[in-house]
Design an enzyme around this catalytic site. Structure first.
Site, short mmCIF file in Angstrom:
data_model
loop_
_atom_site.label_atom_id
_atom_site.label_comp_id
_atom_site.label_asym_id
_atom_site.label_seq_id
_atom_site.Cartn_x
_atom_site.Cartn_y
_atom_site.Cartn_z
N CYS A 1 0.86 -1.16 0.00
CA CYS A 1 0.00 0.00 0.00
C CYS A 1 0.90 1.21 0.00
O CYS A 1 2.07 1.13 0.37
CB CYS A 1 -0.85 -0.06 1.26
SG CYS A 1 -1.60 1.48 1.66
N ASP B 1 -3.16 10.14 10.58
CA ASP B 1 -3.86 10.72 9.43
C ASP B 1 -3.81 12.25 9.45
O ASP B 1 -4.10 12.89 8.45
CB ASP B 1 -5.33 10.30 9.42
CG ASP B 1 -5.49 8.81 9.30
OD1 ASP B 1 -6.10 8.34 8.35
OD2 ASP B 1 -4.97 8.09 10.18
N1 EPU Z 1 0.39 -3.47 11.38
C1 EPU Z 1 1.16 -4.60 11.24
N2 EPU Z 1 0.54 -5.81 11.32
C2 EPU Z 1 -0.80 -5.96 11.51
C3 EPU Z 1 -1.58 -4.80 11.66
C4 EPU Z 1 -0.96 -3.56 11.59
O1 EPU Z 1 2.36 -4.51 11.07
O2 EPU Z 1 -1.30 -7.09 11.56
C5 EPU Z 1 1.02 -2.16 11.34
C6 EPU Z 1 0.53 -1.29 10.19
O3 EPU Z 1 1.25 -1.56 9.00
C7 EPU Z 1 0.74 0.10 10.73
C8 EPU Z 1 0.47 -0.06 12.22
O4 EPU Z 1 0.62 -1.44 12.50
O5 EPU Z 1 2.06 0.49 10.51
C9 EPU Z 1 -0.92 0.37 12.66
O6 EPU Z 1 -1.86 -0.21 11.77
P1 EPU Z 1 -3.40 -0.37 12.03
O7 EPU Z 1 -3.74 -1.80 11.75
O8 EPU Z 1 -3.78 0.20 13.34
O9 EPU Z 1 -3.99 0.57 10.87
P2 EPU Z 1 -5.07 0.13 9.81
O10 EPU Z 1 -6.11 -0.62 10.49
O11 EPU Z 1 -4.40 -0.47 8.63
C10 EPU Z 1 -6.68 2.17 10.10
C11 EPU Z 1 -7.29 3.20 9.19
C12 EPU Z 1 -6.22 4.20 8.79
C13 EPU Z 1 -5.69 4.86 10.06
C14 EPU Z 1 -5.17 3.80 11.03
C15 EPU Z 1 -4.81 4.38 12.39
C16 EPU Z 1 -9.06 2.06 8.04
C17 EPU Z 1 -9.57 1.50 6.77
N3 EPU Z 1 -7.83 2.54 8.00
O12 EPU Z 1 -5.62 1.55 9.35
O13 EPU Z 1 -6.84 5.18 7.99
O14 EPU Z 1 -4.65 5.73 9.72
O15 EPU Z 1 -6.17 2.80 11.26
O16 EPU Z 1 -5.97 4.83 13.03
O17 EPU Z 1 -9.76 2.09 9.05
C18 EPU Z 1 -7.15 6.40 5.98
O18 EPU Z 1 -8.32 6.56 6.31
O19 EPU Z 1 -6.65 6.94 4.97
C19 EPU Z 1 -6.28 5.54 6.77
C20 EPU Z 1 -5.07 5.19 6.37
#
Ligand code: EPU
Length: 441
Positions: free
Chosen positions: A118, A309
């Site tokens: 991504c 964000d």
């Molecule tokens: N990560 C891992 N392994 C995992 C899960 C996460 O390495 O299994 C890492 C991610 O790569 C990242 C960090 O942990 O570096 C945090 O990731 P998280 O899973 O919390 O983020 P996400 O669920 O992928 C959502 C939002 C994002 C927002 C983040 C933080 C959605 C669709 N996306 O991403 O929003 O920045 O949480 O709140 O809900 C956006 O709206 O443009 C966006 C990127």
């Protein structure tokens, strides 16, 4: 295709912005609605291309999901007939991996592509997959096909402690647990308010989910029942975008449909920077800033910290602040795609490498000591920005570049508007309503 903005910046803006529904709730409640054995009506769903792509993806699996009127979507998962998510559709929308939940409940066995790769870093789902395994689901990754294959012999049960929090990971495990067996406990779960809106949706439909801080207790139930249409919360990222615009252009803008507590860490930082946001009415914020902004230092972290964000917005704001500002990005790798673009408008920003004692703990992504990262920037201000030709590389940075062009004197072209349209509803119209000079060409 009209994919660029032509913006004439430097104008003061004035008026009210009514926030749209939150993208990061809309996508999840649409997927969660597929867990029901009935039609589910969802309201305040923003008409943005990420939502359209998800609806198309659901239709490609045989489900029925679509807008029935402005901002109202009806989802009916009863007709789902395929258990394999198409790679083309999935590649357009990262949350496609959350379809594990409805597909496993429907077919006990499913195939979902790896969502990795991504623009804001590798974004693996290793923690989520570990959690699924702890909840008694077999998951296997086939590196030849790039697909995960998952099967559920019995209802999910068990507990999982996230080594580091994950927003969508927490949500997927909640969706898997809601119709599971006995008590499921998720620990070190993420705290984002969007997750609580998903919980609110499920609990209103009979789910038994309780949050105590970072611990989430789920008592499995056998059926969800949608008693009435569910209206999702407003988009707090959109709120921050427009507050930034108001403060950077010294404009008077009222933001409607937002409660202060949802963006508390942002408002605290604004205060430090000498900008003011006041409560206009219970649900409205009024922004104006006539003072010279002060430089700040900030680090991003998951909720309740300063959200990742929001840092691109903050960088634009700090180009107008007096002194040297620093932004340290801890949550995602590769989230400074906008830096080169802002430099084209005359912003003075460079990458810095502050020492980090324990990067494995400090960063929320999986830190690799052999990789080179750019995780911090310094901004020197105040700097008068001028027009230029810019390109959007990721969603939040997209809104940032549009704001920068609105601050800058003269004409700017911002290419790649389709990326911004993935997450912002009626962005152009909202700016025009405030008196901004913007058109999409
Ligand atoms: N990560 C891992 N392994 C995992 C899960 C996460 O390495 O299994 C890492 C991610 O790569 C990242 C960090 O942990 O570096 C945090 O990731 P998280 O899973 O919390 O983020 P996400 O669920 O992928 C959502 C939002 C994002 C927002 C983040 C933080 C959605 C669709 N996306 O991403 O929003 O920045 O949480 O709140 O809900 C956006 O709206 O443009 C966006 C990127």
């Amino acid at each position: 295709m009209e994919d660029a903005f032509v913006i004439k910046g430097g104008k003061k803006l004035r008026g009210e912005v009514k926030l749209s529904g939150a993208k990061n709730v809309a996508l999840k409640v649409i997927i969660a609605a597929l867990l029901f054995d009935e039609k589910v009506t969802l309201q305040n769903i923003p008409s943005i291309s990420d939502v359209t792509e998800l609806l198309n993806l659901i239709e490609s699996l045989g489900g029925k999901a679509g807008f029935v009127e402005e901002n109202t979507v009806v989802v009916d998962g009863r007709s789902l007939k395929l258990n394999k998510v198409d790679l083309l559709y999935a590649s357009k929308i990262r949350v496609s991996f959350m379809l594990f939940a409805p597909l496993l409940y429907k077919f006990n066995h499913c195939f979902v592509p790896n969502p990795g790769g991504c623009r804001i870093g590798a974004r693996p789902i290793d923690r989520t997959v570990d959690g699924m395994k702890k909840m008694n689901i077999d998951v296997f990754y086939d590196s030849k096909t790039g697909y995960y294959e998952a099967s559920m012999k019995n209802k999910p049960t068990g507990s999982y402690t996230f080594p580091k929090p994950s927003h969508t990971g927490t949500e997927l495990l909640i969706m898997l647990g809601v119709l599971g067996k006995g008590q499921i406990i998720l620990d070190n779960a993420a705290l984002e308010p969007e997750i609580d809106d998903l919980i609110r949706f499920l609990n209103l439909a009979g789910a038994k989910i309780k949050r105590e801080g970072k611990k989430i207790y789920i008592e499995g139930i056998s059926k969800l029942h949608a008693n009435s249409p569910f209206s999702i919360m407003s988009d707090r990222n959109e709120a921050v975008t427009f507050i930034t615009l108001a403060c950077a252009t010294k404009s008077e803008i009222i933001i409607s449909n937002i409660s202060r507590s949802l963006i508390d860490s942002f408002l605290k930082k604004l205060k430090q920077a000498n900008a003011s946001v006041t409560e206009h009415t219970a649900n409205q914020l009024s922004c104006s800033s006539n003072f010279l902004l002060k430089a700040t230092k900030l680090e991003t972290s998951p909720h309740p910290g300063f959200m990742t964000d929001w840092q691109p917005n903050w960088a634009v704001l700090m180009t107008q602040a007096n002194g040297e500002s620093f932004i340290y990005e801890r949550v995602f790798e590769n989230r400074f795609s906008y830096v080169n673009e802002l430099r084209k408008l005359g912003a003075q920003i460079d990458f810095v490498k502050p020492p980090v004692n324990n990067p494995q703990e400090y960063f929320f992504f999986n830190f690799d000591p052999n990789k080179k990262y750019n995780q911090a920037i310094r901004i020197v201000g105040p700097q008068k920005l001028h027009g230029g030709a810019l390109t959007i590389f990721d969603l939040r940075a997209g809104a940032t570049l549009a704001i920068a062009a609105l601050i800058a004197e003269g004409e700017s072209i911002v290419n790649g508007v389709s990326i911004l349209n993935r997450g912002y509803e009626n962005f152009t119209e909202k700016i025009i309503n405030l008196g901004g000079d913007i058109k999409q060409v």
